[in-house]
Design a protein around this motif. Sequence first.
Motif, PDB file in Angstrom:
ATOM      1  N   PRO A  25      44.923  44.727  46.434  1.00 54.18           N
ATOM      2  CA  PRO A  25      44.102  43.514  46.518  1.00 54.18           C
ATOM      3  C   PRO A  25      44.777  42.420  47.343  1.00 54.18           C
ATOM      4  O   PRO A  25      46.002  42.381  47.472  1.00 54.18           O
ATOM      5  CB  PRO A  25      43.961  43.071  45.062  1.00 54.18           C
ATOM      6  N   ALA A  26      43.945  41.529  47.887  1.00 51.94           N
ATOM      7  CA  ALA A  26      44.467  40.406  48.682  1.00 51.94           C
ATOM      8  C   ALA A  26      43.455  39.272  48.680  1.00 51.94           C
ATOM      9  O   ALA A  26      42.261  39.505  48.507  1.00 51.94           O
ATOM     10  CB  ALA A  26      44.747  40.857  50.112  1.00 51.94           C
ATOM     11  N   ASN A  27      43.958  38.056  48.896  1.00 57.85           N
ATOM     12  CA  ASN A  27      43.037  36.929  49.060  1.00 57.85           C
ATOM     13  C   ASN A  27      42.618  36.833  50.528  1.00 57.85           C
ATOM     14  O   ASN A  27      43.162  37.519  51.391  1.00 57.85           O
ATOM     15  CB  ASN A  27      43.653  35.624  48.539  1.00 57.85           C
ATOM     16  N   ALA A  28      41.657  35.974  50.802  1.00 64.62           N
ATOM     17  CA  ALA A  28      41.112  35.859  52.161  1.00 64.62           C
ATOM     18  C   ALA A  28      42.172  35.413  53.162  1.00 64.62           C
ATOM     19  O   ALA A  28      42.191  35.902  54.294  1.00 64.62           O
ATOM     20  CB  ALA A  28      39.914  34.911  52.169  1.00 64.62           C
ATOM     21  N   ASN A  29      43.051  34.505  52.761  1.00 62.34           N
ATOM     22  CA  ASN A  29      44.083  34.043  53.692  1.00 62.34           C
ATOM     23  C   ASN A  29      45.038  35.174  54.071  1.00 62.34           C
ATOM     24  O   ASN A  29      45.429  35.303  55.229  1.00 62.34           O
ATOM     25  CB  ASN A  29      44.869  32.872  53.103  1.00 62.34           C
ATOM     26  N   ALA A  30      45.409  35.981  53.110  1.00 56.35           N
ATOM     27  CA  ALA A  30      46.287  37.116  53.408  1.00 56.35           C
ATOM     28  C   ALA A  30      45.588  38.102  54.333  1.00 56.35           C
ATOM     29  O   ALA A  30      46.203  38.631  55.260  1.00 56.35           O
ATOM     30  CB  ALA A  30      46.718  37.803  52.117  1.00 56.35           C
ATOM     31  N   LEU A  31      44.302  38.338  54.093  1.00 59.07           N
ATOM     32  CA  LEU A  31      43.555  39.242  54.962  1.00 59.07           C
ATOM     33  C   LEU A  31      43.416  38.661  56.364  1.00 59.07           C
ATOM     34  O   LEU A  31      43.597  39.365  57.355  1.00 59.07           O
ATOM     35  CB  LEU A  31      42.178  39.530  54.368  1.00 59.07           C
ATOM     36  N   ALA A  32      43.115  37.376  56.457  1.00 56.61           N
ATOM     37  CA  ALA A  32      42.930  36.727  57.755  1.00 56.61           C
ATOM     38  C   ALA A  32      44.218  36.731  58.568  1.00 56.61           C
ATOM     39  O   ALA A  32      44.174  36.771  59.806  1.00 56.61           O
ATOM     40  CB  ALA A  32      42.429  35.302  57.567  1.00 56.61           C
ATOM     41  N   ARG A  47      31.921  38.821  53.440  1.00 59.30           N
ATOM     42  CA  ARG A  47      30.595  38.701  52.831  1.00 59.30           C
ATOM     43  C   ARG A  47      29.797  39.989  53.054  1.00 59.30           C
ATOM     44  O   ARG A  47      29.175  40.522  52.131  1.00 59.30           O
ATOM     45  CB  ARG A  47      29.836  37.510  53.408  1.00 59.30           C
ATOM     46  N   ILE A  48      29.838  40.500  54.263  1.00 55.20           N
ATOM     47  CA  ILE A  48      29.118  41.743  54.578  1.00 55.20           C
ATOM     48  C   ILE A  48      29.680  42.900  53.756  1.00 55.20           C
ATOM     49  O   ILE A  48      28.932  43.729  53.225  1.00 55.20           O
ATOM     50  CB  ILE A  48      29.175  42.037  56.092  1.00 55.20           C
ATOM     51  N   LEU A  49      30.993  42.956  53.624  1.00 55.14           N
ATOM     52  CA  LEU A  49      31.616  44.009  52.821  1.00 55.14           C
ATOM     53  C   LEU A  49      31.250  43.879  51.343  1.00 55.14           C
ATOM     54  O   LEU A  49      31.020  44.880  50.666  1.00 55.14           O
ATOM     55  CB  LEU A  49      33.138  43.990  53.012  1.00 55.14           C
ATOM     56  N   ARG A  50      31.176  42.643  50.848  1.00 54.97           N
ATOM     57  CA  ARG A  50      30.746  42.427  49.453  1.00 54.97           C
ATOM     58  C   ARG A  50      29.304  42.866  49.255  1.00 54.97           C
ATOM     59  O   ARG A  50      28.972  43.533  48.278  1.00 54.97           O
ATOM     60  CB  ARG A  50      30.878  40.952  49.058  1.00 54.97           C
ATOM     61  N   GLU A  51      28.434  42.479  50.183  1.00 58.16           N
ATOM     62  CA  GLU A  51      27.014  42.839  50.080  1.00 58.16           C
ATOM     63  C   GLU A  51      26.802  44.346  50.125  1.00 58.16           C
ATOM     64  O   GLU A  51      25.851  44.854  49.535  1.00 58.16           O
ATOM     65  CB  GLU A  51      26.221  42.158  51.195  1.00 58.16           C
ATOM     66  N   SER A  52      27.670  45.055  50.814  1.00 58.59           N
ATOM     67  CA  SER A  52      27.558  46.513  50.892  1.00 58.59           C
ATOM     68  C   SER A  52      28.139  47.187  49.655  1.00 58.59           C
ATOM     69  O   SER A  52      27.946  48.379  49.458  1.00 58.59           O
ATOM     70  CB  SER A  52      28.278  47.034  52.137  1.00 58.59           C
ATOM     71  N   GLY A  53      28.881  46.433  48.858  1.00 57.86           N
ATOM     72  CA  GLY A  53      29.515  46.991  47.670  1.00 57.86           C
ATOM     73  C   GLY A  53      30.868  47.611  47.929  1.00 57.86           C
ATOM     74  O   GLY A  53      31.508  48.132  47.015  1.00 57.86           O
ATOM     75  N   LEU A  54      31.348  47.548  49.175  1.00 59.34           N
ATOM     76  CA  LEU A  54      32.644  48.129  49.506  1.00 59.34           C
ATOM     77  C   LEU A  54      33.818  47.259  49.065  1.00 59.34           C
ATOM     78  O   LEU A  54      34.943  47.745  48.951  1.00 59.34           O
ATOM     79  CB  LEU A  54      32.735  48.386  51.016  1.00 59.34           C
ATOM     80  N   ASP A  57      35.025  40.979  44.785  1.00 56.24           N
ATOM     81  CA  ASP A  57      35.898  39.806  44.709  1.00 56.24           C
ATOM     82  C   ASP A  57      35.935  39.294  43.281  1.00 56.24           C
ATOM     83  O   ASP A  57      34.941  39.305  42.572  1.00 56.24           O
ATOM     84  CB  ASP A  57      35.463  38.715  45.682  1.00 56.24           C
ATOM     85  N   LYS A  58      37.129  38.895  42.870  1.00 52.28           N
ATOM     86  CA  LYS A  58      37.336  38.378  41.516  1.00 52.28           C
ATOM     87  C   LYS A  58      38.030  37.030  41.624  1.00 52.28           C
ATOM     88  O   LYS A  58      38.995  36.886  42.376  1.00 52.28           O
ATOM     89  CB  LYS A  58      38.182  39.346  40.695  1.00 52.28           C
ATOM     90  N   PRO A  59      37.556  36.040  40.867  1.00 55.31           N
ATOM     91  CA  PRO A  59      38.213  34.731  40.914  1.00 55.31           C
ATOM     92  C   PRO A  59      39.602  34.798  40.279  1.00 55.31           C
ATOM     93  O   PRO A  59      39.820  35.510  39.300  1.00 55.31           O
ATOM     94  CB  PRO A  59      37.277  33.827  40.118  1.00 55.31           C
ATOM     95  N   SER A  60      40.509  34.072  40.890  1.00 52.97           N
ATOM     96  CA  SER A  60      41.866  33.930  40.360  1.00 52.97           C
ATOM     97  C   SER A  60      42.312  32.506  40.658  1.00 52.97           C
ATOM     98  O   SER A  60      42.758  32.212  41.769  1.00 52.97           O
ATOM     99  CB  SER A  60      42.802  34.943  41.014  1.00 52.97           C
ATOM    100  N   GLY A  61      42.116  31.627  39.683  1.00 53.96           N
ATOM    101  CA  GLY A  61      42.395  30.217  39.929  1.00 53.96           C
ATOM    102  C   GLY A  61      41.397  29.670  40.927  1.00 53.96           C
ATOM    103  O   GLY A  61      40.192  29.839  40.780  1.00 53.96           O
ATOM    104  N   ARG A  62      41.901  29.051  41.979  1.00 54.61           N
ATOM    105  CA  ARG A  62      41.024  28.463  43.001  1.00 54.61           C
ATOM    106  C   ARG A  62      40.683  29.418  44.134  1.00 54.61           C
ATOM    107  O   ARG A  62      39.983  29.052  45.060  1.00 54.61           O
ATOM    108  CB  ARG A  62      41.688  27.211  43.572  1.00 54.61           C
ATOM    109  N   GLU A  63      41.209  30.610  44.095  1.00 55.81           N
ATOM    110  CA  GLU A  63      40.912  31.558  45.172  1.00 55.81           C
ATOM    111  C   GLU A  63      40.233  32.809  44.626  1.00 55.81           C
ATOM    112  O   GLU A  63      40.108  32.993  43.427  1.00 55.81           O
ATOM    113  CB  GLU A  63      42.186  31.915  45.944  1.00 55.81           C
ATOM    114  N   ARG A  64      39.799  33.632  45.544  1.00 53.82           N
ATOM    115  CA  ARG A  64      39.162  34.894  45.183  1.00 53.82           C
ATOM    116  C   ARG A  64      40.049  36.023  45.697  1.00 53.82           C
ATOM    117  O   ARG A  64      40.555  35.971  46.815  1.00 53.82           O
ATOM    118  CB  ARG A  64      37.767  34.973  45.795  1.00 53.82           C
ATOM    119  N   ASN A  69      36.355  48.839  46.884  1.00 56.54           N
ATOM    120  CA  ASN A  69      35.519  49.701  46.061  1.00 56.54           C
ATOM    121  C   ASN A  69      35.024  50.818  46.979  1.00 56.54           C
ATOM    122  O   ASN A  69      34.037  50.650  47.691  1.00 56.54           O
ATOM    123  CB  ASN A  69      34.339  48.943  45.453  1.00 56.54           C
ATOM    124  N   ALA A  70      35.712  51.940  46.978  1.00 58.87           N
ATOM    125  CA  ALA A  70      35.412  53.015  47.927  1.00 58.87           C
ATOM    126  C   ALA A  70      34.219  53.870  47.514  1.00 58.87           C
ATOM    127  O   ALA A  70      33.797  54.734  48.288  1.00 58.87           O
ATOM    128  CB  ALA A  70      36.648  53.893  48.111  1.00 58.87           C
TER     129      ALA A  70
END
Length: 102
Positions: A25-32, A47-54, A57-64, A69-70
């Motif tokens: 797992p990683a947050n958006a900043n780490a991925l970016a 967002r597109i990956l979330r909508e596809s179900g792949l 995202d889970k909240p963790s404090g102020r970040e996601r 999900n393969a």
Amino acid sequence: MSERTYRAIADPTRRAILDRLRQGPANANALAGNFVTSRPAISKHLRILRESGLVIDKPSGRERIYHLNAAPLGEVFGWLGDYRTFWQSSLDQLKRNLEEET
């Protein structure tokens, strides 16, 4: 077959994000940080990956935190399996034809 899944994996950046999430797992900043593209562009890909179900995202404090999900890729794997059978059969036939000519 889910069009969203195919749309999601059609883009090389999204495939790279999925490859990165295979490591964990990683947050958006780490991925970016792995791309030269902008943070908003990575957010759009996520967002597109979330909508596809792949991606989930889970909240963790102020970040996601984003997780792979393969499961939706099983559908793609099955579809490609049919082509693998086709190509294997075609190659076997080619081999037989070549052996008959020699």
